[in-house]
Design an enzyme around this catalytic site. Structure first.
Site, mmCIF file in Angstrom:
data_model
loop_
_atom_site.group_PDB
_atom_site.id
_atom_site.type_symbol
_atom_site.label_atom_id
_atom_site.label_comp_id
_atom_site.label_asym_id
_atom_site.label_seq_id
_atom_site.Cartn_x
_atom_site.Cartn_y
_atom_site.Cartn_z
ATOM 1 C CE LYS A 62 18.951 -11.282 5.015
ATOM 2 N NZ LYS A 62 19.667 -10.071 4.982
ATOM 3 C CE LYS A 113 25.349 -9.164 9.621
ATOM 4 N NZ LYS A 113 26.330 -8.610 8.758
ATOM 5 C CE LYS A 148 18.322 -5.211 10.248
ATOM 6 N NZ LYS A 148 19.565 -4.450 10.177
HETATM 7 P P1 TYM Z 1 24.810 -6.866 5.820
HETATM 8 O O1 TYM Z 1 25.819 -6.616 6.879
HETATM 9 O O2 TYM Z 1 23.474 -7.362 6.215
HETATM 10 O O3 TYM Z 1 25.382 -7.852 4.754
HETATM 11 C C1 TYM Z 1 26.630 -7.642 4.130
HETATM 12 C C2 TYM Z 1 26.593 -8.094 2.702
HETATM 13 O O4 TYM Z 1 26.253 -9.477 2.632
HETATM 14 C C3 TYM Z 1 25.151 -9.656 1.742
HETATM 15 N N1 TYM Z 1 24.332 -10.766 2.255
HETATM 16 C C4 TYM Z 1 24.041 -11.847 1.556
HETATM 17 N N2 TYM Z 1 24.354 -12.240 0.299
HETATM 18 C C5 TYM Z 1 23.896 -13.430 -0.120
HETATM 19 N N3 TYM Z 1 23.138 -14.245 0.646
HETATM 20 C C6 TYM Z 1 22.781 -13.902 1.902
HETATM 21 N N4 TYM Z 1 22.051 -14.705 2.646
HETATM 22 C C7 TYM Z 1 23.241 -12.652 2.404
HETATM 23 N N5 TYM Z 1 23.097 -12.008 3.582
HETATM 24 C C8 TYM Z 1 23.761 -10.851 3.470
HETATM 25 C C9 TYM Z 1 24.396 -8.336 1.793
HETATM 26 O O5 TYM Z 1 23.585 -8.159 0.653
HETATM 27 C C10 TYM Z 1 25.534 -7.349 1.861
HETATM 28 O O6 TYM Z 1 26.051 -7.095 0.583
HETATM 29 N N6 TYM Z 1 23.057 -2.329 4.754
HETATM 30 C C11 TYM Z 1 24.179 -3.234 4.537
HETATM 31 C C12 TYM Z 1 25.509 -2.645 4.980
HETATM 32 C C13 TYM Z 1 25.807 -1.322 4.353
HETATM 33 C C14 TYM Z 1 26.225 -1.120 3.013
HETATM 34 C C15 TYM Z 1 26.419 0.297 2.893
HETATM 35 C C16 TYM Z 1 26.455 -1.972 1.939
HETATM 36 C C17 TYM Z 1 25.740 -0.108 4.964
HETATM 37 N N7 TYM Z 1 26.112 0.850 4.087
HETATM 38 C C18 TYM Z 1 26.834 0.858 1.694
HETATM 39 C C19 TYM Z 1 26.877 -1.391 0.723
HETATM 40 C C20 TYM Z 1 27.037 0.004 0.612
HETATM 41 C C21 TYM Z 1 23.933 -4.495 5.329
HETATM 42 O O7 TYM Z 1 23.226 -4.491 6.302
HETATM 43 O O8 TYM Z 1 24.637 -5.548 4.923
#
Ligand code: TYM
Length: 344
Positions: free
Chosen positions: A206, A209, A124
């Site tokens: 990967k 979004k 990032k």
């Molecule tokens: P975020 O918003 O990027 O993604 C949300 C969830 O989707 C999963 N994910 C994917 N899984 C499979 N293939 C992909 N291409 C893919 N892209 C995203 C992510 O692994 C995630 O599970 N830091 C986290 C948000 C967060 C969080 C937390 C999660 C903040 N605090 C506490 C769990 C516990 C994030 O940015 O996810």
């Protein structure tokens, strides 16, 4: 699980789950297959807490009105995917001040060197070189606070978040070693198929979004025609053989389509491979496109209905914040006492 059990948390012996998604853009098929779909499957067996992680989202500049809108849309999407607010606690992270409060304390128990190693921070800060803010750097500490506040046993996430779960465990263990058993040590939980859905255009990256190329990802909000078109134009290889070889990068495109098919149908990759043995990529892509559209269709129907009911959504997140705050406050008070703050 009845409501009373969820609301008190205390009498419940079920293991606890915490997870969340950032309302930072189009929620992708990767977010759904890697995380949200699994949350639905877990809600009967565990006590589940799922949040919209808006505080993490502002580590990258946002348009305020859009962030607010997307936070509600994300809640509607959680419910449309099958997460039942009667069974789970659903809330908006910024509506529970305990997250920021514990985040600060944990900042003082986390080392710069640990945070410098985080791949998400490196990625990032390369992408947002004009805004490498301190929040982006301490992002994993806030995430650790999210998880540890609820004495979480399992965190269902995609593979990309596993490094953050690891640092969360390290911070919790360090704190426990100093002060006794304050935090439950959480474990990450990955789905068998779909834990890392790849970009449709650069399948060694990967699916994200924030990808500037909309053809690279499927948004859960895309119209069905575009979903099909994006899958049909997914980058594959010239070998023309439907084989699942996860270690072979030249097959990354086909591996990804097989994983997507496996995740939406519940079949094993090997079953899919034998079903399509000898067939061309064209037929396979059409079938994957159809399977994905059929998986998204009912979600979209529900979403369109729920998003209109703002009062209902408000009730869900207000109620969720209250319960979440009550649970989190117990941990926060314990932490404050341990570190020496005056709490009475
Ligand atoms: P975020 O918003 O990027 O993604 C949300 C969830 O989707 C999963 N994910 C994917 N899984 C499979 N293939 C992909 N291409 C893919 N892209 C995203 C992510 O692994 C995630 O599970 N830091 C986290 C948000 C967060 C969080 C937390 C999660 C903040 N605090 C506490 C769990 C516990 C994030 O940015 O996810």
């Amino acid at each position: 699980m009845d409501n009373e059990t969820v609301n008190t948390g205390a009498a419940d012996k079920k293991k606890r789950i915490f997870s969340g998604v950032q309302p930072s853009g189009n929620i992708t098929l990767g977010n759904y297959l890697g995380a949200i779909k699994n949350w639905v499957a877990l809600q009967d067996e565990y006590e589940c807490i799922y949040a919209m992680m808006d505080m993490h989202t502002i580590t990258v500049r946002q348009t305020p009105a859009e962030l607010r809108k997307r936070t509600l849309e994300l809640l509607a999407l959680y419910i449309a995917c099958g997460i039942d607010p009667e069974k789970c606690i659903l809330f908006i992270q910024s509506q529970n001040s305990a997250h920021a409060e514990l985040g600060w304390v944990l900042d003082c128990y986390t080392y710069m060197g640990e945070l410098q190693r985080m791949t998400q921070f490196k990625d990032k800060s390369a992408r947002h070189a004009d805004n490498i803010n301190a929040g982006l750097f301490t992002y994993p500490v806030l995430m650790a606070a999210d998880i540890l506040l609820y004495q979480t046993d399992y965190v269902p996430v995609g593979i990309d978040q596993m490094q953050h779960i690891e640092i969360c465990r390290d911070i919790a263990q360090r704190f426990n070693a100093l002060y006794g058993n304050v935090f439950t040590i959480p474990e990450g939980l990955l789905v068998k198929s779909g834990a890392k859905i790849m970009s449709l255009q650069e399948p060694t990256k990967k699916m994200s979004k924030s990808d500037p190329n909309p053809k690279a990802f499927i948004s859960m909000m895309d119209d069905f025609g575009s979903i099909a078109k994006k899958i049909k134009s997914a980058v594959t290889d010239s070998e023309g053989v439907i084989e699942y070889r996860p270690e072979d990068d030249t097959k990354a495109g086909i591996n990804n389509l097989i994983s997507i098919m496996a995740a939406v149908t519940g079949k094993k990759p090997e079953e899919i491979v034998s079903e399509y043995s000898g067939q061309g990529y064209g037929t396979f892509k059409s079938d994957v496109a159809e399977a994905v559209v059929e998986a998204v269709r009912p979600i979209r129907g529900e979403y369109d209905r729920i998003i209109k009911d703002k009062e209902y959504l408000r009730g869900v997140y207000r109620n969720g914040a209250e319960t979440a705050h009550r649970i989190a406050d117990r941990t926060l008070k314990k932490v404050y006492k341990k570190v020496g703050f005056v709490i009475d």
